[in-house]
Structures are given as structure tokens and as C-alpha cells.
Design a protein around this motif. Structure first.
Motif, mmCIF file in Angstrom:
data_model
loop_
_atom_site.group_PDB
_atom_site.id
_atom_site.type_symbol
_atom_site.label_atom_id
_atom_site.label_comp_id
_atom_site.label_asym_id
_atom_site.label_seq_id
_atom_site.Cartn_x
_atom_site.Cartn_y
_atom_site.Cartn_z
ATOM 1 N N MET A 99 0.814 -1.203 0.000
ATOM 2 C CA MET A 99 0.000 0.000 0.000
ATOM 3 C C MET A 99 0.858 1.268 0.000
ATOM 4 N N PRO A 100 1.867 1.412 0.879
ATOM 5 C CA PRO A 100 2.692 2.626 0.852
ATOM 6 C C PRO A 100 3.395 2.803 -0.494
ATOM 7 N N PHE A 101 3.782 1.677 -1.133
ATOM 8 C CA PHE A 101 4.449 1.753 -2.430
ATOM 9 C C PHE A 101 3.495 2.317 -3.484
ATOM 10 N N ALA A 102 2.249 1.899 -3.446
ATOM 11 C CA ALA A 102 1.240 2.395 -4.392
ATOM 12 C C ALA A 102 1.015 3.891 -4.193
ATOM 13 N N ILE A 103 1.003 4.321 -2.957
ATOM 14 C CA ILE A 103 0.830 5.753 -2.661
ATOM 15 C C ILE A 103 2.023 6.544 -3.191
ATOM 16 N N LEU A 104 3.222 5.997 -3.029
ATOM 17 C CA LEU A 104 4.424 6.656 -3.531
ATOM 18 C C LEU A 104 4.371 6.792 -5.050
ATOM 19 N N ILE A 105 3.936 5.750 -5.737
ATOM 20 C CA ILE A 105 3.816 5.803 -7.199
ATOM 21 C C ILE A 105 2.777 6.842 -7.614
ATOM 22 N N LEU A 106 1.646 6.858 -6.918
ATOM 23 C CA LEU A 106 0.612 7.846 -7.242
ATOM 24 C C LEU A 106 1.126 9.277 -7.015
ATOM 25 N N LEU A 107 1.843 9.497 -5.926
ATOM 26 C CA LEU A 107 2.412 10.825 -5.665
ATOM 27 C C LEU A 107 3.434 11.204 -6.734
ATOM 28 N N LEU A 108 4.229 10.242 -7.160
ATOM 29 C CA LEU A 108 5.213 10.497 -8.209
ATOM 30 C C LEU A 108 4.527 10.865 -9.525
ATOM 31 N N LEU A 109 3.473 10.134 -9.878
ATOM 32 C CA LEU A 109 2.731 10.445 -11.101
ATOM 33 C C LEU A 109 2.036 11.802 -11.008
ATOM 34 N N LEU A 110 1.504 12.128 -9.849
ATOM 35 C CA LEU A 110 0.880 13.426 -9.637
ATOM 36 C C LEU A 110 1.902 14.552 -9.774
ATOM 37 N N PHE A 111 3.074 14.374 -9.169
ATOM 38 C CA PHE A 111 4.149 15.364 -9.267
ATOM 39 C C PHE A 111 4.580 15.540 -10.723
ATOM 40 N N ALA A 112 4.686 14.430 -11.464
ATOM 41 C CA ALA A 112 5.073 14.500 -12.875
ATOM 42 C C ALA A 112 4.014 15.230 -13.695
#
Length: 169
Positions: A1-14
Motif C-alpha cells: 500500500m505505501p508503495f502504491a501511494i508513492l507511485i501515485l504521488l510520483l505520477l501526480l508530481f510529474a
């Protein structure tokens, strides 16, 4: 779950910075190819050496040799395979842990102690071969003795905490 949140935050930042994620990912992979060229021989040699050690019977012989001595100082002989392969191979150590879980159960004293030992130690020789090989360092100087000392401290501490919390010897 934390990994998925990190990916979503990275995509949002991009998306906010208007970065093409796919092309940036491909460019990063392309930049990593020269590094893989230097790392691959080291990884292959280490993998082959570990396989030869196990398949030749040397690993079983070493377990048999060290089990009585470790039992005398309070180390459960069933943990010997895990303790001996952990500095060399993370996947072999995970396999040893899985074998212990299958045989004794994850909630057994042996299973819990093995989990603590696996989590509190590192694959020293694999890491040193990988990282020093990547940058071309031939003389490791104090890295191996210090890493082995840290491993010994982590094993003793892990055994002590296991004894304290789980009643392990």
C-alpha cells in the motif's frame, strides 16, 4: 500500500510539472545499460559460486560441522542454514526461512527467531561484490571485517531479543 501511494504521488508530481513519464522512464533505463554491463559479470560470478557451494555438498558439510558448536553456545541448530547463507545470498536465506516456516510454522519459536535474524542482517558479500564491483574497487580494506562484525552484533542482538520476547534459546 505505501508503495502504491508513492507511485501515485510520483505520477501526480510529474503531471503537475508536465513531465512525460514514459519517455523519462525509458531515458533512465537507457542510462542504466552501461552500468549493467559492468555489474552483470559480478552478479553472474557470484550466483554461480553460490550455486556451486550449495550443489557440491560443501554447504551441507559446513552445516553439519558447525551445528554442534553453535548449539553449545545457545544457537538453535535448526537456524544454522539461515545464519550461514544470509551473508551470501538473500534469496537463499529467504528459501531457508520458508523451509523453517514449512517445517515448524511461522508462529513457532524457531520461525519467529528466524524472522528476526533475517530482518536484522544483510547479504554482506553480495552487496560488497555488487557495489564495489560497480565502481571498480578491488581492495575493500576494512569493509569486510566491519561488515562481518556488524553481522555478528546483529545475530547476537537478534538472538537475545528473540530469547527475551519469544523464549528462544
Amino acid at each position: 500500500m505505501p508503495f502504491a501511494i508513492l507511485i501515485l504521488l510520483l505520477l501526480l508530481f510529474a503531471a503537475i510539472r508536465r513531465v512525460n513519464v514514459c519517455s523519462a522512464f525509458v531515458a533512465g533505463a537507457k542510462d542504466a545499460l552501461p552500468l549493467m554491463k559492468t555489474l552483470l559479470p559480478t552478479l553472474a560470478a557470484f550466483t554461480i559460486a553460490m550455486r556451486l557451494f550449495r550443489d557440491s555438498g560443501a554447504q551441507a558439510w559446513l552445516f553439519t560441522l558447525l551445528s554442534p558448536a553453535l548449539s553449545r553456545i545457545g544457537v538453535d541448530a535448526r537456524l544454522v542454514p539461515l545464519l550461514l547463507v544470509r551473508p551470501f545470498s538473500g534469496s537463499a536465506a529467504t528459501g531457508a526461512l520458508t523451509d523453517l516456516f514449512t517445517q515448524y510454522g511461522p508462529d513457532s519459536t524457531v520461525g519467529r527467531t528466524a524472522s528476526v535474524l533475517l530482518g536484522s542482517s544483510e547479504t554482506i558479500f553480495y552487496s560488497l561484490a555488487l557495489y564495489f564491483g560497480a565502481v571498480g574497487i578491488k581492495k575493500t580494506r576494512f569493509a569486510v571485517p566491519v561488515a562481518l562484525f556488524a553481522l555478528a552484533v546483529s545475530v547476537v542482538t537478534g538472538l537475545w531479543f528473540s530469547s527475551l520476547f519469544f523464549g528462544a534459546r
